[in-house]
Design an enzyme around this catalytic site. Sequence first.
Site, PDB file in Angstrom:
ATOM      1  N   ARG A  41       0.818  -1.222   0.000  1.00  0.00           N
ATOM      2  CA  ARG A  41       0.000   0.000   0.000  1.00  0.00           C
ATOM      3  C   ARG A  41       0.847   1.266   0.000  1.00  0.00           C
ATOM      4  O   ARG A  41       0.406   2.312  -0.464  1.00  0.00           O
ATOM      5  CB  ARG A  41      -0.917   0.004   1.234  1.00  0.00           C
ATOM      6  CG  ARG A  41      -2.021  -1.035   1.153  1.00  0.00           C
ATOM      7  CD  ARG A  41      -2.734  -1.150   2.481  1.00  0.00           C
ATOM      8  NE  ARG A  41      -1.788  -1.496   3.543  1.00  0.00           N
ATOM      9  CZ  ARG A  41      -2.107  -1.633   4.824  1.00  0.00           C
ATOM     10  NH1 ARG A  41      -3.343  -1.448   5.213  1.00  0.00           N
ATOM     11  NH2 ARG A  41      -1.196  -1.956   5.719  1.00  0.00           N
TER      12      ARG A  41
ATOM     13  N   LYS B  80       3.209 -19.426   4.612  1.00  0.00           N
ATOM     14  CA  LYS B  80       2.573 -19.933   5.819  1.00  0.00           C
ATOM     15  C   LYS B  80       2.229 -18.761   6.732  1.00  0.00           C
ATOM     16  O   LYS B  80       2.872 -17.709   6.602  1.00  0.00           O
ATOM     17  CB  LYS B  80       3.503 -20.905   6.536  1.00  0.00           C
ATOM     18  CG  LYS B  80       4.682 -20.182   7.229  1.00  0.00           C
ATOM     19  CD  LYS B  80       5.146 -20.845   8.474  1.00  0.00           C
ATOM     20  CE  LYS B  80       5.755 -19.837   9.402  1.00  0.00           C
ATOM     21  NZ  LYS B  80       6.535 -20.299  10.488  1.00  0.00           N
TER      22      LYS B  80
ATOM     23  N   LYS C 224      15.733 -26.513   2.197  1.00  0.00           N
ATOM     24  CA  LYS C 224      17.080 -26.572   2.775  1.00  0.00           C
ATOM     25  C   LYS C 224      17.848 -27.757   2.207  1.00  0.00           C
ATOM     26  O   LYS C 224      17.280 -28.836   2.011  1.00  0.00           O
ATOM     27  CB  LYS C 224      16.992 -26.666   4.305  1.00  0.00           C
ATOM     28  CG  LYS C 224      16.499 -25.367   4.917  1.00  0.00           C
ATOM     29  CD  LYS C 224      16.599 -25.378   6.409  1.00  0.00           C
ATOM     30  CE  LYS C 224      16.141 -24.045   6.983  1.00  0.00           C
ATOM     31  NZ  LYS C 224      17.099 -22.960   6.778  1.00  0.00           N
TER      32      LYS C 224
ATOM     33  N   GLU D  88      15.353 -21.590  18.584  1.00  0.00           N
ATOM     34  CA  GLU D  88      15.747 -20.231  18.180  1.00  0.00           C
ATOM     35  C   GLU D  88      16.207 -19.475  19.417  1.00  0.00           C
ATOM     36  O   GLU D  88      15.634 -19.657  20.496  1.00  0.00           O
ATOM     37  CB  GLU D  88      14.541 -19.485  17.595  1.00  0.00           C
ATOM     38  CG  GLU D  88      13.973 -20.106  16.336  1.00  0.00           C
ATOM     39  CD  GLU D  88      12.725 -19.358  15.888  1.00  0.00           C
ATOM     40  OE1 GLU D  88      12.835 -18.584  14.935  1.00  0.00           O
ATOM     41  OE2 GLU D  88      11.666 -19.539  16.508  1.00  0.00           O
TER      42      GLU D  88
ATOM     43  N   ASP E 204       2.963 -22.135  14.604  1.00  0.00           N
ATOM     44  CA  ASP E 204       4.022 -21.457  13.862  1.00  0.00           C
ATOM     45  C   ASP E 204       5.084 -22.433  13.350  1.00  0.00           C
ATOM     46  O   ASP E 204       5.652 -22.228  12.280  1.00  0.00           O
ATOM     47  CB  ASP E 204       4.682 -20.406  14.784  1.00  0.00           C
ATOM     48  CG  ASP E 204       5.680 -19.531  14.044  1.00  0.00           C
ATOM     49  OD1 ASP E 204       5.310 -19.026  12.970  1.00  0.00           O
ATOM     50  OD2 ASP E 204       6.812 -19.362  14.517  1.00  0.00           O
TER      51      ASP E 204
ATOM     52  N   HIS F  55       6.431 -26.761   9.526  1.00  0.00           N
ATOM     53  CA  HIS F  55       7.831 -27.153   9.306  1.00  0.00           C
ATOM     54  C   HIS F  55       8.163 -28.513   9.915  1.00  0.00           C
ATOM     55  O   HIS F  55       8.755 -29.376   9.275  1.00  0.00           O
ATOM     56  CB  HIS F  55       8.786 -26.132   9.929  1.00  0.00           C
ATOM     57  CG  HIS F  55       8.584 -24.739   9.443  1.00  0.00           C
ATOM     58  ND1 HIS F  55       8.439 -24.425   8.119  1.00  0.00           N
ATOM     59  CD2 HIS F  55       8.511 -23.557  10.113  1.00  0.00           C
ATOM     60  CE1 HIS F  55       8.291 -23.112   7.995  1.00  0.00           C
ATOM     61  NE2 HIS F  55       8.316 -22.575   9.188  1.00  0.00           N
TER      62      HIS F  55
ATOM     63  N   LYS G 242      11.392 -20.614  21.414  1.00  0.00           N
ATOM     64  CA  LYS G 242      12.097 -19.333  21.270  1.00  0.00           C
ATOM     65  C   LYS G 242      12.881 -19.086  22.553  1.00  0.00           C
ATOM     66  O   LYS G 242      12.564 -19.640  23.605  1.00  0.00           O
ATOM     67  CB  LYS G 242      11.083 -18.213  21.052  1.00  0.00           C
ATOM     68  CG  LYS G 242      10.386 -18.359  19.699  1.00  0.00           C
ATOM     69  CD  LYS G 242       9.832 -17.055  19.212  1.00  0.00           C
ATOM     70  CE  LYS G 242       9.221 -17.197  17.840  1.00  0.00           C
ATOM     71  NZ  LYS G 242      10.210 -17.187  16.756  1.00  0.00           N
TER      72      LYS G 242
HETATM   73  P1  NAP Z   1       5.135  -7.734   7.252  1.00  0.00           P
HETATM   74  O1  NAP Z   1       6.545  -7.320   7.483  1.00  0.00           O
HETATM   75  O2  NAP Z   1       4.076  -7.272   8.193  1.00  0.00           O
HETATM   76  O3  NAP Z   1       4.757  -7.271   5.765  1.00  0.00           O
HETATM   77  C1  NAP Z   1       3.448  -7.256   5.290  1.00  0.00           C
HETATM   78  C2  NAP Z   1       3.444  -6.700   3.882  1.00  0.00           C
HETATM   79  O4  NAP Z   1       2.104  -6.689   3.390  1.00  0.00           O
HETATM   80  C3  NAP Z   1       3.948  -5.269   3.798  1.00  0.00           C
HETATM   81  O5  NAP Z   1       4.632  -5.073   2.583  1.00  0.00           O
HETATM   82  C4  NAP Z   1       2.651  -4.441   3.792  1.00  0.00           C
HETATM   83  O6  NAP Z   1       2.912  -3.190   3.240  1.00  0.00           O
HETATM   84  C5  NAP Z   1       1.769  -5.363   2.938  1.00  0.00           C
HETATM   85  N1  NAP Z   1       0.333  -5.158   3.164  1.00  0.00           N
HETATM   86  C6  NAP Z   1      -0.315  -5.105   4.352  1.00  0.00           C
HETATM   87  N2  NAP Z   1      -1.626  -4.901   4.161  1.00  0.00           N
HETATM   88  C7  NAP Z   1      -1.818  -4.803   2.826  1.00  0.00           C
HETATM   89  C8  NAP Z   1      -2.959  -4.580   2.005  1.00  0.00           C
HETATM   90  N3  NAP Z   1      -4.180  -4.408   2.519  1.00  0.00           N
HETATM   91  N4  NAP Z   1      -2.795  -4.580   0.669  1.00  0.00           N
HETATM   92  C9  NAP Z   1      -1.561  -4.743   0.108  1.00  0.00           C
HETATM   93  N5  NAP Z   1      -0.455  -4.958   0.847  1.00  0.00           N
HETATM   94  C10 NAP Z   1      -0.579  -4.974   2.176  1.00  0.00           C
HETATM   95  O7  NAP Z   1       4.996  -9.325   7.179  1.00  0.00           O
HETATM   96  P2  NAP Z   1       6.143 -10.389   6.852  1.00  0.00           P
HETATM   97  O8  NAP Z   1       6.884 -10.685   8.100  1.00  0.00           O
HETATM   98  O9  NAP Z   1       6.891  -9.948   5.658  1.00  0.00           O
HETATM   99  O10 NAP Z   1       5.276 -11.688   6.536  1.00  0.00           O
HETATM  100  C11 NAP Z   1       4.530 -11.854   5.344  1.00  0.00           C
HETATM  101  C12 NAP Z   1       3.915 -13.251   5.345  1.00  0.00           C
HETATM  102  O11 NAP Z   1       4.957 -14.214   5.369  1.00  0.00           O
HETATM  103  C13 NAP Z   1       3.056 -13.556   6.566  1.00  0.00           C
HETATM  104  O12 NAP Z   1       2.032 -14.419   6.192  1.00  0.00           O
HETATM  105  C14 NAP Z   1       4.028 -14.266   7.505  1.00  0.00           C
HETATM  106  O13 NAP Z   1       3.362 -15.106   8.405  1.00  0.00           O
HETATM  107  C15 NAP Z   1       4.834 -15.062   6.501  1.00  0.00           C
HETATM  108  N6  NAP Z   1       6.175 -15.411   6.967  1.00  0.00           N
HETATM  109  C16 NAP Z   1       7.043 -14.439   7.365  1.00  0.00           C
HETATM  110  C17 NAP Z   1       8.316 -14.811   7.767  1.00  0.00           C
HETATM  111  C18 NAP Z   1       9.330 -13.771   8.174  1.00  0.00           C
HETATM  112  O14 NAP Z   1      10.464 -14.170   8.476  1.00  0.00           O
HETATM  113  N7  NAP Z   1       8.989 -12.504   8.179  1.00  0.00           N
HETATM  114  C19 NAP Z   1       8.697 -16.169   7.785  1.00  0.00           C
HETATM  115  C20 NAP Z   1       7.781 -17.124   7.341  1.00  0.00           C
HETATM  116  C21 NAP Z   1       6.527 -16.734   6.935  1.00  0.00           C
HETATM  117  P3  NAP Z   1       1.894  -1.929   3.423  1.00  0.00           P
HETATM  118  O15 NAP Z   1       1.594  -1.840   4.883  1.00  0.00           O
HETATM  119  O16 NAP Z   1       2.638  -0.747   2.869  1.00  0.00           O
HETATM  120  O17 NAP Z   1       0.698  -2.245   2.617  1.00  0.00           O
END
Ligand code: NAP
Length: 486
Positions: A50, A144, A178, A212, A231, A236, A335
């Site tokens: 966004r 996930k 992995k 972790e 989680d 996993h 964790k």
């Molecule tokens: P995050 O840092 O909160 O990022 C969320 C992203 O979605 C941001 O780019 C946000 O940008 C965008 N977003 C939010 N609302 C939106 C909307 N209504 N329309 C369009 N874009 C929108 O989350 P993340 O940690 O990257 O995780 C993303 C997914 O991957 C989740 O399902 C999480 O469970 C999974 N995951 C993450 C990790 C990790 O290490 N981070 C590991 C495994 C899985 P804006 O706010 O600018 O829209």
Amino acid sequence: MASQQSVEPFDLVIFGGTGDLAVRKLLPALFHRFLDGQIPPNSRIVGVAREGLDDTGYRAQLREALVQICDAAKLDEFLQQVFYRALDARKDAGWDDFAALIKAEPEHVRVFYLSTSPELFVDLCGRLGQHGLNLGQSRVVLEKPIGHDLASANRINDAVGKVFSESQTFRIDHYLGKETVQNLLVLRFGNALFEPLWNSAHIDHVQISVAETVGVGHRAGYYEHAGALRDMVQNHMLQLLCMVAMEPPSSLAPDAVRDEKLKVLHSLKAIDAGNAAQLTVRGQYRAGVAEGDHVLGYQEELGGSKTGTETFVALKAEIANWRWAGVPFYLRTGKRMPDRVSEIVVTFKPVPHSIFDAGSGTLAQNRLVLRLQPDEGVKLWLTIKHPGPGGLRLRHVPLDMSFAEAFGVQQPDAYERLLLDVVRGNPTLFMRRDEVEAAWRWAGPILAAWAASGEAPRSYAAGSWGPSASVALIERDGRTWHDDNE
Ligand code: NAP
């Protein structure tokens, strides 16, 4: 050397392109593939979120994040292939412009990577459908967690399924990308040595640990609604368990492997209100010392709110089939543990009779340790004679193969492999819908049993290996958690 198989020109759209996963994992993985010459020059990577950025603004953000990885000249070349579109998954504005961008390259393979909260998956797929973007060779990648329970997973899968067929849907579990996990397949099915022993006649038990050192940090909002079982274990760790326990697939064809994993999931014995207290331990970290620093407890990180979310789980799973009857699979994840380590430990049965004097030392059981992180590799613990004169003394030593040392290269990140598998349309290392459902069917009754018990998770100090009940869980069976330093 990393694989150099070529891929067709592609457009890879990352919904959530400014998020933590995209910036910390997906874009660095793509950049590494670019450095290895695997991103065809006219391919495009499109970040979507966004935030009101344009291509230049997005490139500047990424440049800051990626600049540590390599020299700036290469980075700027890579960023020329990166674009940005601002839109909201739940609003109309911006979608026409985005659709026009994607439709400009009708021949490209197109990948829609949903790296957003799963609540948006339904909206995103709906709009991709409405705008006619499921054209030609399109695929969708779902991060996930896929849902919060079986019902919500079904809702997401149904909505995605209205736009994308199952063969176009890639449910990612980066643990499967992995090297060690793929090596497990090769060790088991590429050597004559292990498979004859890979059963309850010769294997005493299996341990799978994912520890972790970090706390929940900035992911507290997500984690508070998930907990360690959702989680880590439901996805996993069950996937790792399946790779250890599955029957030999007839080939590496995607459905041959996934059919075998599904059979394992179906064979897991139920853990529910009747036995959860004996077979599971859940914990939550309190303040303590982790990595040399005093750190807050989970509830303090959440601003002092009382919460029953678990940050640690240990459990004993059993697989009710001919191969594994009576062989426990102990799973442990948490964790704020003392070390960051993910490993699978297969412990073989003791030799049936010792011919050695008591003075020679004890005969330890053979162990095969598959380390997923931090340093991917395989260790096979064997008993040998201590070299030199002075009588026959037994020593337990590992045949140790660190992949980085053995092959002289840093292993590519799991996402590098998996992203290119999506572009190539190879779903072998991705979860099929029925696997996700079977995993939720097994995990659901555990969550329900915990909720019904009304008991809070056991407290453990940050920087420890979890509640003492986790040690008791395995020691009751006359076994101990594996410690590689012993
Ligand atoms: P995050 O840092 O909160 O990022 C969320 C992203 O979605 C941001 O780019 C946000 O940008 C965008 N977003 C939010 N609302 C939106 C909307 N209504 N329309 C369009 N874009 C929108 O989350 P993340 O940690 O990257 O995780 C993303 C997914 O991957 C989740 O399902 C999480 O469970 C999974 N995951 C993450 C990790 C990790 O290490 N981070 C590991 C495994 C899985 P804006 O706010 O600018 O829209």
